[in-house]
Scaffold this motif. Structure first.
Motif, PDB file in Angstrom:
ATOM      1  N   ARG A  83      -2.568  10.904-144.140  1.00  0.00           N
ATOM      2  CA  ARG A  83      -2.686  10.883-142.682  1.00  0.00           C
ATOM      3  C   ARG A  83      -2.881   9.440-142.212  1.00  0.00           C
ATOM      4  NH1 ARG A  83      -6.409  14.958-139.627  1.00  0.00           N
ATOM      5  NH2 ARG A  83      -4.447  15.959-139.271  1.00  0.00           N
ATOM      6  N   TYR A  84      -2.135   9.021-141.213  1.00  0.00           N
ATOM      7  CA  TYR A  84      -2.215   7.664-140.663  1.00  0.00           C
ATOM      8  C   TYR A  84      -3.411   7.565-139.723  1.00  0.00           C
ATOM      9  CZ  TYR A  84      -1.066   3.590-137.819  1.00  0.00           C
ATOM     10  OH  TYR A  84      -1.118   2.396-137.151  1.00  0.00           O
ATOM     11  N   ASN A  85      -4.215   6.537-139.957  1.00  0.00           N
ATOM     12  CA  ASN A  85      -5.368   6.280-139.100  1.00  0.00           C
ATOM     13  C   ASN A  85      -5.121   4.964-138.363  1.00  0.00           C
ATOM     14  OD1 ASN A  85      -7.799   5.834-137.874  1.00  0.00           O
ATOM     15  ND2 ASN A  85      -9.030   5.940-139.729  1.00  0.00           N
ATOM     16  N   PRO A  86      -4.824   5.010-137.070  1.00  0.00           N
ATOM     17  CA  PRO A  86      -4.502   3.778-136.342  1.00  0.00           C
ATOM     18  C   PRO A  86      -5.701   2.823-136.228  1.00  0.00           C
ATOM     19  CG  PRO A  86      -4.650   5.619-134.813  1.00  0.00           C
ATOM     20  CD  PRO A  86      -4.765   6.182-136.190  1.00  0.00           C
ATOM     21  N   TRP A  87      -6.901   3.310-136.374  1.00  0.00           N
ATOM     22  CA  TRP A  87      -8.087   2.471-136.236  1.00  0.00           C
ATOM     23  C   TRP A  87      -8.431   1.709-137.516  1.00  0.00           C
ATOM     24  CZ3 TRP A  87      -8.948   1.840-131.415  1.00  0.00           C
ATOM     25  CH2 TRP A  87      -8.679   2.850-130.510  1.00  0.00           C
ATOM     26  N   GLN A  88      -7.854   2.094-138.636  1.00  0.00           N
ATOM     27  CA  GLN A  88      -8.184   1.460-139.901  1.00  0.00           C
ATOM     28  C   GLN A  88      -7.828  -0.036-139.903  1.00  0.00           C
ATOM     29  OE1 GLN A  88      -9.926   2.748-142.387  1.00  0.00           O
ATOM     30  NE2 GLN A  88      -9.863   0.743-143.363  1.00  0.00           N
ATOM     31  N   GLU A  89      -6.675  -0.381-139.366  1.00  0.00           N
ATOM     32  CA  GLU A  89      -6.271  -1.781-139.327  1.00  0.00           C
ATOM     33  C   GLU A  89      -7.193  -2.588-138.412  1.00  0.00           C
ATOM     34  OE1 GLU A  89      -2.328  -4.373-138.201  1.00  0.00           O
ATOM     35  OE2 GLU A  89      -2.069  -2.292-138.814  1.00  0.00           O
ATOM     36  N   LEU A  90      -7.592  -2.015-137.280  1.00  0.00           N
ATOM     37  CA  LEU A  90      -8.513  -2.684-136.380  1.00  0.00           C
ATOM     38  C   LEU A  90      -9.876  -2.885-137.048  1.00  0.00           C
ATOM     39  CD1 LEU A  90      -9.042  -3.832-133.565  1.00  0.00           C
ATOM     40  CD2 LEU A  90      -9.709  -1.541-132.850  1.00  0.00           C
ATOM     41  N   ASN A  91     -10.352  -1.882-137.777  1.00  0.00           N
ATOM     42  CA  ASN A  91     -11.629  -1.995-138.481  1.00  0.00           C
ATOM     43  C   ASN A  91     -11.583  -3.105-139.530  1.00  0.00           C
ATOM     44  OD1 ASN A  91     -12.900  -0.007-137.017  1.00  0.00           O
ATOM     45  ND2 ASN A  91     -12.350   1.620-138.453  1.00  0.00           N
TER      46      ASN A  91
ATOM     47  N   SER B 174     -14.034  -6.420-139.429  1.00  0.00           N
ATOM     48  CA  SER B 174     -14.927  -6.787-140.534  1.00  0.00           C
ATOM     49  C   SER B 174     -14.686  -8.233-140.963  1.00  0.00           C
ATOM     50  CB  SER B 174     -14.763  -5.838-141.715  1.00  0.00           C
ATOM     51  OG  SER B 174     -13.503  -6.009-142.316  1.00  0.00           O
ATOM     52  N   HIS B 175     -13.443  -8.716-140.901  1.00  0.00           N
ATOM     53  CA  HIS B 175     -13.158 -10.123-141.200  1.00  0.00           C
ATOM     54  C   HIS B 175     -13.800 -11.046-140.160  1.00  0.00           C
ATOM     55  CE1 HIS B 175     -10.515  -9.589-144.596  1.00  0.00           C
ATOM     56  NE2 HIS B 175      -9.768  -8.735-143.909  1.00  0.00           N
ATOM     57  N   ILE B 176     -13.695 -10.675-138.894  1.00  0.00           N
ATOM     58  CA  ILE B 176     -14.291 -11.475-137.827  1.00  0.00           C
ATOM     59  C   ILE B 176     -15.809 -11.490-137.961  1.00  0.00           C
ATOM     60  CG2 ILE B 176     -14.685 -11.586-135.322  1.00  0.00           C
ATOM     61  CD1 ILE B 176     -11.772 -10.594-135.015  1.00  0.00           C
TER      62      ILE B 176
END
Length: 150
Positions: free
Chosen positions: A5-13, A17-19
């Protein structure tokens, strides 16, 4: 092949976390920045009609550890904060203090009489009074206002 299942928020998270890790390094002094980043004393500059007043924050330093040179258009401050920490054989010392040499050049907005500078050093605060040169005190600038052609 498994269906994921694709989670669109995973890339933002991941980006957040890097920031957050970048800002975490700036909140607490880090040993890796201490080698590359030279700490300089904080300064406060106030200008009056007759003089420029410069205040420098130099905690933990004695007057003999400072070298101050004033030219007509800049103040050069050189100093060294020496470590007085002694470590025992079994103990570990962790310090966020900066030890070593530093220098700072503070450009001045007006020419000063560098032969008449007064200095006061008390409780880690250096106060310099830099009297302006007579040319700067008496400097008058004429502003020409042209009338628009009617």
């Amino acid at each position: 092949m498994a269906l994921v299942r694709y989670n669109p928020w995973q890339e933002l998270n991941t980006h957040l976390s890097h920031i957050n890790s970048l800002f975490a390094d700036t909140r607490v002094p880090s040993a890796r920045f201490d080698r590359d980043f030279i700490k300089v004393p904080a300064a406060e500059l106030q200008e009056t009609d007759d003089a420029i007043h410069l205040k420098l924050e130099l905690p933990g330093l004695e007057a003999k550890d400072l070298d101050i040179q004033v030219t007509q258009d800049a103040v050069h401050v050189f100093g060294e904060r020496k470590s007085q920490t002694q470590t025992e054989n079994n103990g570990t010392t962790r310090s966020e203090f900066y030890y070593g040499k530093f220098q700072r050049v503070i450009p001045l907005s007006a020419k000063v009489q560098n032969t008449n500078v007064t200095a006061d050093y008390k409780d880690g605060i250096l106060n310099l009074t830099l009297p302006k040169s007579e040319q700067e005190k008496n400097k008058v600038v004429k502003v020409n206002l042209e009338q628009p052609a009617a």
